[in-house]
Design a protein around this motif. Structure first.
Motif, short mmCIF file in Angstrom:
data_model
loop_
_atom_site.label_atom_id
_atom_site.label_comp_id
_atom_site.label_asym_id
_atom_site.label_seq_id
_atom_site.Cartn_x
_atom_site.Cartn_y
_atom_site.Cartn_z
N THR A 67 1.03 -5.42 3.05
CA THR A 67 -0.37 -5.73 3.32
C THR A 67 -0.55 -6.75 4.44
O THR A 67 -1.66 -7.24 4.64
CB THR A 67 -1.07 -6.21 2.03
N ILE A 68 0.51 -7.06 5.19
CA ILE A 68 0.35 -7.95 6.34
C ILE A 68 -0.26 -7.15 7.49
O ILE A 68 -0.15 -5.92 7.55
CB ILE A 68 1.67 -8.62 6.76
N ASN A 69 -0.93 -7.85 8.39
CA ASN A 69 -1.71 -7.18 9.44
C ASN A 69 -0.90 -6.20 10.27
O ASN A 69 -1.36 -5.10 10.58
CB ASN A 69 -2.37 -8.21 10.35
N SER A 70 0.31 -6.57 10.65
CA SER A 70 1.11 -5.67 11.50
C SER A 70 1.45 -4.37 10.77
O SER A 70 1.50 -3.29 11.37
CB SER A 70 2.38 -6.37 11.98
N ASP A 71 1.69 -4.44 9.47
CA ASP A 71 2.00 -3.23 8.71
C ASP A 71 0.75 -2.40 8.45
O ASP A 71 0.82 -1.17 8.39
CB ASP A 71 2.68 -3.59 7.38
N ILE A 72 -0.39 -3.04 8.32
CA ILE A 72 -1.64 -2.29 8.18
C ILE A 72 -1.90 -1.52 9.47
O ILE A 72 -2.36 -0.36 9.45
CB ILE A 72 -2.81 -3.21 7.82
N ILE B 9 0.88 -1.17 0.00
CA ILE B 9 0.00 0.00 0.00
C ILE B 9 0.91 1.22 0.00
O ILE B 9 1.80 1.33 0.85
CB ILE B 9 -0.90 0.04 1.25
N VAL B 10 0.72 2.11 -0.96
CA VAL B 10 1.48 3.37 -0.99
C VAL B 10 0.49 4.47 -0.62
O VAL B 10 -0.53 4.66 -1.29
CB VAL B 10 2.10 3.63 -2.38
N ALA B 11 0.79 5.17 0.47
CA ALA B 11 -0.10 6.22 0.97
C ALA B 11 0.60 7.57 0.89
O ALA B 11 1.79 7.68 1.16
CB ALA B 11 -0.49 5.92 2.42
#
Length: 58
Positions: free
Chosen positions: A41-46, A19-21
């Motif tokens: 896109t893994i949960n910890s990075d989200i 994801i690029v924000a």
């Protein structure tokens, strides 16, 4: 000239693995600053993405 409705907003470019924000902050002088960061896109990075938005008042 368009009237500024939000002084802080963000946009996303969502892919399968990343994801690029980009957060755009516009000051009272009308000048915009861009802050861009990538997250997996893994949960910890989200969760890191979520915290990053909050830290930047977005």
């Amino acid at each position: 000239m368009m009237k500024l409705k939000y002084s802080i907003c963000y946009g996303l470019d969502v892919h399968k693995n990343v994801i690029v924000a980009t957060i755009v902050t516009t000051g009272k002088n009308g000048i915009s600053e861009y802050n861009q960061k990538s997250f997996s896109t893994i949960n910890s990075d989200i969760q890191r993405f979520h915290n990053w938005l909050i830290e930047n008042n977005c």
